[in-house]
Scaffold this motif. Structure first.
Motif, PDB file in Angstrom:
ATOM      1  N   GLY A 125       0.846  -1.199   0.000  1.00 49.06           N
ATOM      2  CA  GLY A 125       0.000   0.000   0.000  1.00 49.06           C
ATOM      3  C   GLY A 125       0.875   1.239   0.000  1.00 49.06           C
ATOM      4  N   ASP A 126       0.666   2.113   0.969  1.00 48.60           N
ATOM      5  CA  ASP A 126       1.470   3.339   1.036  1.00 48.60           C
ATOM      6  C   ASP A 126       2.669   3.200   1.959  1.00 48.60           C
ATOM      7  OD1 ASP A 126       0.128   3.172   3.410  1.00 48.60           O
ATOM      8  OD2 ASP A 126      -0.683   5.208   3.377  1.00 48.60           O
ATOM      9  N   LYS A 127       2.953   1.985   2.424  1.00 45.47           N
ATOM     10  CA  LYS A 127       4.063   1.775   3.349  1.00 45.47           C
ATOM     11  C   LYS A 127       5.292   1.219   2.630  1.00 45.47           C
ATOM     12  CE  LYS A 127       1.429   0.981   7.592  1.00 45.47           C
ATOM     13  NZ  LYS A 127       1.184   0.032   8.715  1.00 45.47           N
ATOM     14  N   ALA A 128       6.444   1.814   2.915  1.00 45.91           N
ATOM     15  CA  ALA A 128       7.708   1.292   2.410  1.00 45.91           C
ATOM     16  C   ALA A 128       8.187   0.200   3.362  1.00 45.91           C
ATOM     17  CB  ALA A 128       8.737   2.401   2.314  1.00 45.91           C
ATOM     18  N   ILE A 129       8.334  -0.991   2.857  1.00 46.46           N
ATOM     19  CA  ILE A 129       8.731  -2.125   3.687  1.00 46.46           C
ATOM     20  C   ILE A 129      10.243  -2.339   3.645  1.00 46.46           C
ATOM     21  CG2 ILE A 129       8.382  -4.578   4.145  1.00 46.46           C
ATOM     22  CD1 ILE A 129       5.889  -2.818   4.517  1.00 46.46           C
ATOM     23  N   ALA A 130      10.821  -2.180   2.477  1.00 46.92           N
ATOM     24  CA  ALA A 130      12.262  -2.422   2.335  1.00 46.92           C
ATOM     25  C   ALA A 130      12.791  -1.649   1.133  1.00 46.92           C
ATOM     26  CB  ALA A 130      12.545  -3.911   2.179  1.00 46.92           C
ATOM     27  N   ARG A 131      14.056  -1.269   1.222  1.00 47.31           N
ATOM     28  CA  ARG A 131      14.766  -0.676   0.088  1.00 47.31           C
ATOM     29  C   ARG A 131      16.241  -1.006   0.245  1.00 47.31           C
ATOM     30  NH1 ARG A 131      17.719   3.392  -2.137  1.00 47.31           N
ATOM     31  NH2 ARG A 131      17.011   4.130  -4.197  1.00 47.31           N
ATOM     32  N   THR A 132      16.810  -1.608  -0.783  1.00 49.18           N
ATOM     33  CA  THR A 132      18.210  -1.983  -0.715  1.00 49.18           C
ATOM     34  C   THR A 132      18.877  -1.842  -2.071  1.00 49.18           C
ATOM     35  OG1 THR A 132      19.760  -3.715  -0.004  1.00 49.18           O
ATOM     36  CG2 THR A 132      17.790  -4.439  -1.198  1.00 49.18           C
ATOM     37  N   THR A 133      20.169  -1.563  -2.038  1.00 49.83           N
ATOM     38  CA  THR A 133      20.986  -1.567  -3.263  1.00 49.83           C
ATOM     39  C   THR A 133      22.011  -2.698  -3.190  1.00 49.83           C
ATOM     40  OG1 THR A 133      22.490   0.058  -2.282  1.00 49.83           O
ATOM     41  CG2 THR A 133      20.701   0.909  -3.682  1.00 49.83           C
ATOM     42  N   ARG A 134      21.752  -3.631  -2.295  1.00 47.86           N
ATOM     43  CA  ARG A 134      22.670  -4.772  -2.135  1.00 47.86           C
ATOM     44  C   ARG A 134      21.907  -6.079  -1.909  1.00 47.86           C
ATOM     45  NH1 ARG A 134      24.719  -4.474   4.082  1.00 47.86           N
ATOM     46  NH2 ARG A 134      22.808  -3.603   4.976  1.00 47.86           N
ATOM     47  N   PRO A 135      20.873  -6.328  -2.710  1.00 51.19           N
ATOM     48  CA  PRO A 135      20.173  -7.610  -2.546  1.00 51.19           C
ATOM     49  C   PRO A 135      21.044  -8.756  -3.048  1.00 51.19           C
ATOM     50  CG  PRO A 135      19.371  -6.517  -4.496  1.00 51.19           C
ATOM     51  CD  PRO A 135      20.329  -5.561  -3.854  1.00 51.19           C
ATOM     52  N   LEU A 136      20.696  -9.942  -2.650  1.00 54.76           N
ATOM     53  CA  LEU A 136      21.275 -11.148  -3.235  1.00 54.76           C
ATOM     54  C   LEU A 136      20.195 -11.810  -4.068  1.00 54.76           C
ATOM     55  CD1 LEU A 136      23.277 -12.824  -0.299  1.00 54.76           C
ATOM     56  CD2 LEU A 136      24.144 -11.382  -2.133  1.00 54.76           C
ATOM     57  N   VAL A 137      20.585 -12.345  -5.216  1.00 54.05           N
ATOM     58  CA  VAL A 137      19.637 -13.085  -6.037  1.00 54.05           C
ATOM     59  C   VAL A 137      20.023 -14.552  -6.007  1.00 54.05           C
ATOM     60  CG1 VAL A 137      20.958 -12.562  -8.143  1.00 54.05           C
ATOM     61  CG2 VAL A 137      18.562 -13.300  -8.315  1.00 54.05           C
ATOM     62  N   LEU A 138      19.033 -15.394  -5.773  1.00 52.63           N
ATOM     63  CA  LEU A 138      19.258 -16.841  -5.688  1.00 52.63           C
ATOM     64  C   LEU A 138      18.623 -17.498  -6.909  1.00 52.63           C
ATOM     65  CD1 LEU A 138      19.007 -19.102  -2.577  1.00 52.63           C
ATOM     66  CD2 LEU A 138      17.764 -19.747  -4.652  1.00 52.63           C
ATOM     67  N   TYR A 139      19.462 -18.152  -7.693  1.00 50.76           N
ATOM     68  CA  TYR A 139      19.000 -18.901  -8.862  1.00 50.76           C
ATOM     69  C   TYR A 139      18.995 -20.387  -8.479  1.00 50.76           C
ATOM     70  CZ  TYR A 139      20.286 -14.624 -11.368  1.00 50.76           C
ATOM     71  OH  TYR A 139      20.402 -13.325 -11.783  1.00 50.76           O
ATOM     72  N   GLU A 140      17.853 -21.035  -8.674  1.00 52.42           N
ATOM     73  CA  GLU A 140      17.726 -22.441  -8.312  1.00 52.42           C
ATOM     74  C   GLU A 140      17.092 -23.206  -9.474  1.00 52.42           C
ATOM     75  OE1 GLU A 140      15.948 -25.255  -4.710  1.00 52.42           O
ATOM     76  OE2 GLU A 140      15.667 -23.086  -4.652  1.00 52.42           O
ATOM     77  N   SER A 141      17.645 -24.353  -9.761  1.00 52.95           N
ATOM     78  CA  SER A 141      17.145 -25.160 -10.870  1.00 52.95           C
ATOM     79  C   SER A 141      15.639 -25.354 -10.765  1.00 52.95           C
ATOM     80  CB  SER A 141      17.826 -26.532 -10.879  1.00 52.95           C
ATOM     81  OG  SER A 141      19.218 -26.411 -11.042  1.00 52.95           O
ATOM     82  N   GLY A 142      14.940 -25.047 -11.841  1.00 49.69           N
ATOM     83  CA  GLY A 142      13.506 -25.272 -11.898  1.00 49.69           C
ATOM     84  C   GLY A 142      12.666 -24.179 -11.273  1.00 49.69           C
ATOM     85  N   PHE A 143      13.301 -23.121 -10.749  1.00 47.55           N
ATOM     86  CA  PHE A 143      12.562 -22.051 -10.099  1.00 47.55           C
ATOM     87  C   PHE A 143      12.947 -20.700 -10.695  1.00 47.55           C
ATOM     88  CE2 PHE A 143      12.736 -25.507  -7.092  1.00 47.55           C
ATOM     89  CZ  PHE A 143      11.471 -25.528  -6.536  1.00 47.55           C
ATOM     90  N   ALA A 144      12.044 -19.738 -10.580  1.00 48.29           N
ATOM     91  CA  ALA A 144      12.361 -18.375 -10.976  1.00 48.29           C
ATOM     92  C   ALA A 144      13.319 -17.759  -9.958  1.00 48.29           C
ATOM     93  CB  ALA A 144      11.077 -17.550 -11.065  1.00 48.29           C
ATOM     94  N   ARG A 146      14.937 -15.649  -7.005  1.00 43.32           N
ATOM     95  CA  ARG A 146      14.407 -15.096  -5.763  1.00 43.32           C
ATOM     96  C   ARG A 146      15.385 -14.056  -5.234  1.00 43.32           C
ATOM     97  NH1 ARG A 146       9.022 -15.696  -4.816  1.00 43.32           N
ATOM     98  NH2 ARG A 146       8.388 -17.853  -4.492  1.00 43.32           N
ATOM     99  N   TRP A 147      14.830 -12.951  -4.743  1.00 36.98           N
ATOM    100  CA  TRP A 147      15.633 -11.831  -4.288  1.00 36.98           C
ATOM    101  C   TRP A 147      15.582 -11.745  -2.769  1.00 36.98           C
ATOM    102  CZ3 TRP A 147      18.271  -9.148  -8.062  1.00 36.98           C
ATOM    103  CH2 TRP A 147      17.893  -9.452  -9.378  1.00 36.98           C
ATOM    104  N   TYR A 148      16.752 -11.647  -2.143  1.00 34.80           N
ATOM    105  CA  TYR A 148      16.868 -11.627  -0.688  1.00 34.80           C
ATOM    106  C   TYR A 148      17.441 -10.289  -0.219  1.00 34.80           C
ATOM    107  CZ  TYR A 148      15.799 -16.602  -0.366  1.00 34.80           C
ATOM    108  OH  TYR A 148      15.161 -17.823  -0.422  1.00 34.80           O
ATOM    109  N   VAL A 149      16.873  -9.780   0.865  1.00 36.56           N
ATOM    110  CA  VAL A 149      17.197  -8.436   1.351  1.00 36.56           C
ATOM    111  C   VAL A 149      17.801  -8.520   2.755  1.00 36.56           C
ATOM    112  CG1 VAL A 149      16.246  -6.162   1.906  1.00 36.56           C
ATOM    113  CG2 VAL A 149      15.275  -7.498   0.015  1.00 36.56           C
ATOM    114  N   PRO A 150      18.929  -7.824   3.015  1.00 41.29           N
ATOM    115  CA  PRO A 150      19.480  -7.779   4.378  1.00 41.29           C
ATOM    116  C   PRO A 150      18.481  -7.125   5.339  1.00 41.29           C
ATOM    117  CG  PRO A 150      21.080  -6.962   2.772  1.00 41.29           C
ATOM    118  CD  PRO A 150      19.772  -7.073   2.054  1.00 41.29           C
ATOM    119  N   ARG A 151      18.449  -7.608   6.561  1.00 36.97           N
ATOM    120  CA  ARG A 151      17.481  -7.080   7.529  1.00 36.97           C
ATOM    121  C   ARG A 151      17.720  -5.597   7.841  1.00 36.97           C
ATOM    122  NH1 ARG A 151      14.090 -10.701  10.151  1.00 36.97           N
ATOM    123  NH2 ARG A 151      14.448 -12.866   9.510  1.00 36.97           N
TER     124      ARG A 151
END
Length: 244
Positions: A125-144, A146-151
């Protein structure tokens, strides 16, 4: 039943009935009193007639707990004279001294984790939950991907932990969070397996439940992002994993 009655000698080709690796043991490696032919047969669409056995071990008898391909085509001859054990019929499986949870690892299943400087934003909605310029992307066989964000880059007050976890044989136990009215909109492997330790305690977000933007472009749920349990696995619930 444990795998004690059998020895782990050379795996045969994985049968199409098993999404992970399926071990086929030489009959010569089994105790002579373990298998009892049930007389039940089925037809595998690629590997031909399949004969089923009850397994007697440890003072217990389990029906349809093992099978042998008895009508093999010529291209699958390496499975001749070998028996496989049903994951769900056994109490546990071991490779060397380590217990295998969920299912045996697929030799062709791969996970790659990469650093990126792309901007990932999460909104509800109107709430910012997360913003990062250093995510990690996980590529896994058979899956799209996935993007991971530091806490540190997340407004954790917006994440509400919920009861219940799921288990991945490759990554470990996943914990979930509600975000506002969006149920289980995020998850984290809080004690990820060593092999995927780079995403340990990071958080990933469901793009169909909250707004996820990558370099300003909104992400949508892609084919392969929903996990469908495999019917022949030992079970991808959490009980077995939590007890070990």
């Amino acid at each position: 039943m444990r795998e004690a009655p059998v020895s782990r000698e050379g795996s045969g080709s994985g049968a199409a009935v098993q999404p992970g690796r399926q071990e086929h043991f030489p009959l010569s490696s089994l105790r002579s009193d373990v298998l009892d032919a049930s007389g039940h047969t089925t037809q595998h669409r690629e590997l031909g007639e399949t004969s089923w056995f009850a397994v007697d071990a440890g003072g217990r008898r389990t029906e349809r707990a093992a099978w042998q391909f008895t009508g093999l085509p010529s291209y699958a001859g390496e499975l001749e004279g070998r028996v496989a054990f049903a994951w769900r019929a056994m109490d546990a499986f071991y490779e060397e001294d380590e217990r295998i949870l969920g299912h045996a690892a697929d030799a062709y299943h791969r996970i790659d984790i990469r650093d990126t400087s792309r901007t990932l934003e999460v909104r509800s909605g109107d709430k910012a939950i997360a913003r990062t310029t250093r995510p990690l992307v996980l590529y896994e066989s058979g899956f799209a991907p996935r993007w991971y964000v530091p806490r540190e880059d997340i407004q954790e007050k917006e994440l509400t932990p919920v009861e219940g976890q799921t288990f991945c044989p490759y990554k470990g136990l996943a914990s979930y969070y509600d975000i506002g009215e969006a149920k289980k909109a995020a998850w984290s492997y809080r004690e990820a397996y060593t092999e995927v330790g780079r995403v340990d305690d990071l958080v990933s977000f469901e793009p169909d439940k909250v707004e996820v933007y990558l370099d300003g472009e909104r992400l949508h749920l892609e084919p392969g992002q929903q996990v469908v349990p495999h019917g022949v696995d030992r079970g991808l619930g959490t009980d077995e994993a939590l007890s070990h």
